[in-house]
Design an enzyme around this catalytic site. Sequence first.
Site, PDB file in Angstrom:
ATOM      1  N   HIS A 175       0.835  -1.213   0.000  1.00  0.00           N
ATOM      2  CA  HIS A 175       0.000   0.000   0.000  1.00  0.00           C
ATOM      3  C   HIS A 175       0.872   1.266   0.000  1.00  0.00           C
ATOM      4  O   HIS A 175       0.433   2.332   0.421  1.00  0.00           O
ATOM      5  CB  HIS A 175      -0.943   0.062   1.218  1.00  0.00           C
ATOM      6  CG  HIS A 175      -1.975  -1.016   1.235  1.00  0.00           C
ATOM      7  ND1 HIS A 175      -2.296  -1.720   2.369  1.00  0.00           N
ATOM      8  CD2 HIS A 175      -2.754  -1.517   0.248  1.00  0.00           C
ATOM      9  CE1 HIS A 175      -3.234  -2.609   2.097  1.00  0.00           C
ATOM     10  NE2 HIS A 175      -3.525  -2.513   0.797  1.00  0.00           N
ATOM     11  N   HIS A 203      -4.233   2.672   6.430  1.00  0.00           N
ATOM     12  CA  HIS A 203      -4.931   2.394   5.169  1.00  0.00           C
ATOM     13  C   HIS A 203      -5.848   1.194   5.430  1.00  0.00           C
ATOM     14  O   HIS A 203      -5.381   0.061   5.583  1.00  0.00           O
ATOM     15  CB  HIS A 203      -3.932   2.084   4.051  1.00  0.00           C
ATOM     16  CG  HIS A 203      -4.593   1.673   2.762  1.00  0.00           C
ATOM     17  ND1 HIS A 203      -4.691   2.504   1.671  1.00  0.00           N
ATOM     18  CD2 HIS A 203      -5.231   0.532   2.407  1.00  0.00           C
ATOM     19  CE1 HIS A 203      -5.349   1.886   0.707  1.00  0.00           C
ATOM     20  NE2 HIS A 203      -5.693   0.679   1.138  1.00  0.00           N
ATOM     21  N   LEU A 204      -7.151   1.446   5.515  1.00  0.00           N
ATOM     22  CA  LEU A 204      -8.102   0.392   5.852  1.00  0.00           C
ATOM     23  C   LEU A 204      -9.060   0.174   4.679  1.00  0.00           C
ATOM     24  O   LEU A 204     -10.002   0.948   4.479  1.00  0.00           O
ATOM     25  CB  LEU A 204      -8.893   0.774   7.115  1.00  0.00           C
ATOM     26  CG  LEU A 204      -8.066   1.247   8.324  1.00  0.00           C
ATOM     27  CD1 LEU A 204      -8.984   1.698   9.460  1.00  0.00           C
ATOM     28  CD2 LEU A 204      -7.126   0.148   8.803  1.00  0.00           C
ATOM     29  N   GLY A 205      -8.777  -0.847   3.869  1.00  0.00           N
ATOM     30  CA  GLY A 205      -9.667  -1.201   2.755  1.00  0.00           C
ATOM     31  C   GLY A 205      -9.924  -2.690   2.849  1.00  0.00           C
ATOM     32  O   GLY A 205      -9.971  -3.237   3.960  1.00  0.00           O
ATOM     33  N   ARG A 236      -8.356 -11.791   5.086  1.00  0.00           N
ATOM     34  CA  ARG A 236      -7.008 -12.204   5.530  1.00  0.00           C
ATOM     35  C   ARG A 236      -6.886 -12.090   7.048  1.00  0.00           C
ATOM     36  O   ARG A 236      -7.383 -11.133   7.636  1.00  0.00           O
ATOM     37  CB  ARG A 236      -5.942 -11.320   4.872  1.00  0.00           C
ATOM     38  CG  ARG A 236      -5.743 -11.604   3.401  1.00  0.00           C
ATOM     39  CD  ARG A 236      -4.802 -10.593   2.755  1.00  0.00           C
ATOM     40  NE  ARG A 236      -5.479  -9.872   1.690  1.00  0.00           N
ATOM     41  CZ  ARG A 236      -5.033  -8.766   1.120  1.00  0.00           C
ATOM     42  NH1 ARG A 236      -3.890  -8.254   1.489  1.00  0.00           N
ATOM     43  NH2 ARG A 236      -5.737  -8.181   0.162  1.00  0.00           N
ATOM     44  N   LEU A 279     -17.401  -4.508   5.345  1.00  0.00           N
ATOM     45  CA  LEU A 279     -17.672  -3.829   6.604  1.00  0.00           C
ATOM     46  C   LEU A 279     -19.054  -3.185   6.649  1.00  0.00           C
ATOM     47  O   LEU A 279     -19.659  -3.084   7.714  1.00  0.00           O
ATOM     48  CB  LEU A 279     -16.593  -2.784   6.895  1.00  0.00           C
ATOM     49  CG  LEU A 279     -16.756  -2.254   8.317  1.00  0.00           C
ATOM     50  CD1 LEU A 279     -16.174  -3.205   9.336  1.00  0.00           C
ATOM     51  CD2 LEU A 279     -16.210  -0.881   8.471  1.00  0.00           C
ATOM     52  N   ARG A 280     -19.571  -2.769   5.491  1.00  0.00           N
ATOM     53  CA  ARG A 280     -20.922  -2.164   5.502  1.00  0.00           C
ATOM     54  C   ARG A 280     -21.938  -3.151   6.051  1.00  0.00           C
ATOM     55  O   ARG A 280     -22.773  -2.811   6.887  1.00  0.00           O
ATOM     56  CB  ARG A 280     -21.341  -1.724   4.095  1.00  0.00           C
ATOM     57  CG  ARG A 280     -20.806  -0.359   3.726  1.00  0.00           C
ATOM     58  CD  ARG A 280     -20.924  -0.119   2.263  1.00  0.00           C
ATOM     59  NE  ARG A 280     -20.038  -1.020   1.532  1.00  0.00           N
ATOM     60  CZ  ARG A 280     -19.597  -0.814   0.310  1.00  0.00           C
ATOM     61  NH1 ARG A 280     -19.974   0.252  -0.342  1.00  0.00           N
ATOM     62  NH2 ARG A 280     -18.791  -1.663  -0.274  1.00  0.00           N
ATOM     63  N   ASN A 330     -14.713   6.037   5.257  1.00  0.00           N
ATOM     64  CA  ASN A 330     -16.183   6.026   5.346  1.00  0.00           C
ATOM     65  C   ASN A 330     -16.758   5.553   6.667  1.00  0.00           C
ATOM     66  O   ASN A 330     -17.918   5.827   6.953  1.00  0.00           O
ATOM     67  CB  ASN A 330     -16.757   5.127   4.236  1.00  0.00           C
ATOM     68  CG  ASN A 330     -16.505   5.707   2.862  1.00  0.00           C
ATOM     69  OD1 ASN A 330     -17.008   6.775   2.540  1.00  0.00           O
ATOM     70  ND2 ASN A 330     -15.698   5.026   2.065  1.00  0.00           N
ATOM     71  N   GLU A 381      -4.562   6.639  -5.121  1.00  0.00           N
ATOM     72  CA  GLU A 381      -3.429   5.887  -5.655  1.00  0.00           C
ATOM     73  C   GLU A 381      -3.291   6.113  -7.161  1.00  0.00           C
ATOM     74  O   GLU A 381      -2.182   6.154  -7.692  1.00  0.00           O
ATOM     75  CB  GLU A 381      -3.627   4.393  -5.367  1.00  0.00           C
ATOM     76  CG  GLU A 381      -3.494   4.051  -3.890  1.00  0.00           C
ATOM     77  CD  GLU A 381      -4.199   2.761  -3.500  1.00  0.00           C
ATOM     78  OE1 GLU A 381      -5.455   2.777  -3.435  1.00  0.00           O
ATOM     79  OE2 GLU A 381      -3.527   1.746  -3.267  1.00  0.00           O
TER      80      GLU A 381
HETATM   81  N1  LIG Z   1     -19.871   3.835   3.824  1.00  0.00           N
HETATM   82  C1  LIG Z   1     -19.105   2.845   4.279  1.00  0.00           C
HETATM   83  N2  LIG Z   1     -19.156   2.489   5.577  1.00  0.00           N
HETATM   84  C2  LIG Z   1     -18.397   1.475   6.045  1.00  0.00           C
HETATM   85  N3  LIG Z   1     -17.533   0.768   5.294  1.00  0.00           N
HETATM   86  C3  LIG Z   1     -17.437   1.092   3.992  1.00  0.00           C
HETATM   87  C4  LIG Z   1     -18.203   2.133   3.410  1.00  0.00           C
HETATM   88  N4  LIG Z   1     -17.881   2.220   2.083  1.00  0.00           N
HETATM   89  C5  LIG Z   1     -16.948   1.258   1.853  1.00  0.00           C
HETATM   90  N5  LIG Z   1     -16.680   0.579   2.987  1.00  0.00           N
HETATM   91  C6  LIG Z   1     -15.809  -0.584   3.163  1.00  0.00           C
HETATM   92  O1  LIG Z   1     -14.551  -0.404   2.549  1.00  0.00           O
HETATM   93  C7  LIG Z   1     -13.999  -1.696   2.215  1.00  0.00           C
HETATM   94  C8  LIG Z   1     -13.416  -1.645   0.821  1.00  0.00           C
HETATM   95  O2  LIG Z   1     -12.383  -0.723   0.804  1.00  0.00           O
HETATM   96  P1  LIG Z   1     -11.592  -0.321  -0.542  1.00  0.00           P
HETATM   97  O3  LIG Z   1     -10.494   0.601  -0.139  1.00  0.00           O
HETATM   98  O4  LIG Z   1     -12.576   0.153  -1.549  1.00  0.00           O
HETATM   99  O5  LIG Z   1     -11.065  -1.750  -0.953  1.00  0.00           O
HETATM  100  P2  LIG Z   1      -9.884  -2.225  -1.930  1.00  0.00           P
HETATM  101  O6  LIG Z   1      -8.788  -2.655  -1.006  1.00  0.00           O
HETATM  102  O7  LIG Z   1     -10.485  -3.346  -2.702  1.00  0.00           O
HETATM  103  O8  LIG Z   1      -9.501  -1.022  -2.786  1.00  0.00           O
HETATM  104  C9  LIG Z   1     -15.147  -2.697   2.370  1.00  0.00           C
HETATM  105  O9  LIG Z   1     -15.020  -3.411   3.582  1.00  0.00           O
HETATM  106  C10 LIG Z   1     -16.365  -1.799   2.449  1.00  0.00           C
HETATM  107  O10 LIG Z   1     -17.393  -2.373   3.195  1.00  0.00           O
HETATM  108  C1  LIG Z   2      -1.336  -5.292  -1.121  1.00  0.00           C
HETATM  109  C2  LIG Z   2      -2.786  -5.335  -0.818  1.00  0.00           C
HETATM  110  O1  LIG Z   2      -3.218  -5.794   0.213  1.00  0.00           O
HETATM  111  O2  LIG Z   2      -3.571  -4.824  -1.751  1.00  0.00           O
HETATM  112  P1  LIG Z   2      -5.162  -4.777  -1.717  1.00  0.00           P
HETATM  113  O3  LIG Z   2      -5.555  -3.904  -0.569  1.00  0.00           O
HETATM  114  O4  LIG Z   2      -5.495  -4.164  -3.054  1.00  0.00           O
HETATM  115  O5  LIG Z   2      -5.645  -6.190  -1.568  1.00  0.00           O
HETATM  116 MG   LIG Z   3      -7.928   0.123  -2.767  1.00  0.00          MG
END
Ligand SMILES: Nc1ncnc2c1ncn2[C@@H]1O[C@H](COP(=O)(O)OP(=O)(O)O)[C@@H](O)[C@H]1O
Ligand SMILES: CC(=O)OP(=O)(O)O
Ligand SMILES: [Mg+2]
Length: 402
Positions: A175, A203-205, A236, A279-280, A330, A381
């Site tokens: 990331h 960075h929480l995705g 993970r 997470l939603r 979010n 990014e």
């Molecule tokens: N409004 C929201 N409230 C809570 N979680 C959210 C919201 N919008 C997106 N998310 C969460 O963000 C995560 C996806 O993050 P993202 O950065 O888009 O992923 P990626 O790593 O695939 O790019 C999912 O868990 C999704 O539920």
């Molecule tokens: C490296 C990595 O975890 O990437 P992503 O968040 O896109 O899965």
């Molecule tokens: Mg992403």
Amino acid sequence: MKENPVVLVINCGSSSVKFSVLDAMNGDDLLSGTADSIGSDNAFLEVNKNTRLALCEGTYDAALQAIAAELEKRHLMESVALIGHRIAHGGSLFSEAVLLDDEVVEKIREISPLAPLHNYANLNGVEAARHLFPSLPQVAVFDTAFHQTLTPEAYVYALPKRYLDELGVRRYGFHGTSHRYVSQQALSMPGMPHGDVGLIVAHLGNGASICAVQNGKSVDTSMGMTPLEGLIMGTRSGDVDFGALAYIAGKTGQSMTDIERMLNKESGLLGLSGLSADLRELEKAYHAGHEGARLAIHAFVHRIARHIGGHAASLKQLNAIVFTGGIGENSVLIRRLVLEHLRVFGVRVDETKNALPNSHGERIISQASSPVMAAVIPTNEEKMIALDAIRVSNAVPHVEFA
Ligand SMILES: Nc1ncnc2c1ncn2[C@@H]1O[C@H](COP(=O)(O)OP(=O)(O)O)[C@@H](O)[C@H]1O
Ligand SMILES: CC(=O)OP(=O)(O)O
Ligand SMILES: [Mg+2]
């Protein structure tokens, strides 16, 4: 030189291809979308979150062709001056973005066993794009590059040293493009001191990681040799005692490959909640009193807070904690719970500011009296990849639009 040059940015995952088209002069996002369910019969392309088209074949080539057709429809095809690719792992070979040629592709392939779930998919995107746009310069931008400033004490595993020397087994971190963008943006937030600033970026995705940034450089990060270490993620596990895994393998007869799949695909928020990796959905279930969702969310928050605390110890001083990524940008709930967990640092959250929607963009969410600032900075990014692509190629004039 093209008249209105644009950069096509491609982030190719194991079952999706995300793309963005950015104006090469000012970084404006002109078009974006995702080809999803690649590898299945139901692959589709979604453009600008409003148009959905079925793909005739679930291949990377078909996805790239459909993306090219969308560009053609909007008369953008002739303007594409270069292509930037997200590549997850650059190993120790790449500490900077690099122009792609046959030799570089081969080198990336050589290090790809270090991140098999991400890198081979990334390379599929590179191959499809080189096939479709043979005359355009293409640039690889690595997630690991920003973390090449880690010192050995931060990147070694305490294993026999021959595994580091002979096999390159060490922590690399991921990331990096997001951590780099967010930490740069943070420096211009109101109230941020000048000079040698210490930041924690969360960075929480779907994938999630923490980075400690001192004076613009990554000094510590939670992901390791692969994107599996550290925080709890969508599917993970993050950190687990290897002893526990050896015990599971012994008891159930699962192979290393089975265990690795379980850790990457069946664990994390999904595994703990038994409900979802999204997470939603988990937040809805949490408020409805679902036991699994409550456990998953509390464990997720605990791990984030623990890693933020640990990473702070790698800084000279902690000026700000910055949230980013789909969840970080979010989720009002996750930010509130994490910051409450961090009361040992004296962080005081401003509930009204924390509740602002992400459409507010970059925002401070701590009280003015808080000794450590808390903020949200939406990551970009794609913009960073486009800028890197412009910098290392000579396809368009160099600009500073970030
Ligand atoms: N409004 C929201 N409230 C809570 N979680 C959210 C919201 N919008 C997106 N998310 C969460 O963000 C995560 C996806 O993050 P993202 O950065 O888009 O992923 P990626 O790593 O695939 O790019 C999912 O868990 C999704 O539920
Ligand atoms: C490296 C990595 O975890 O990437 P992503 O968040 O896109 O899965
Ligand atoms: Mg992403």
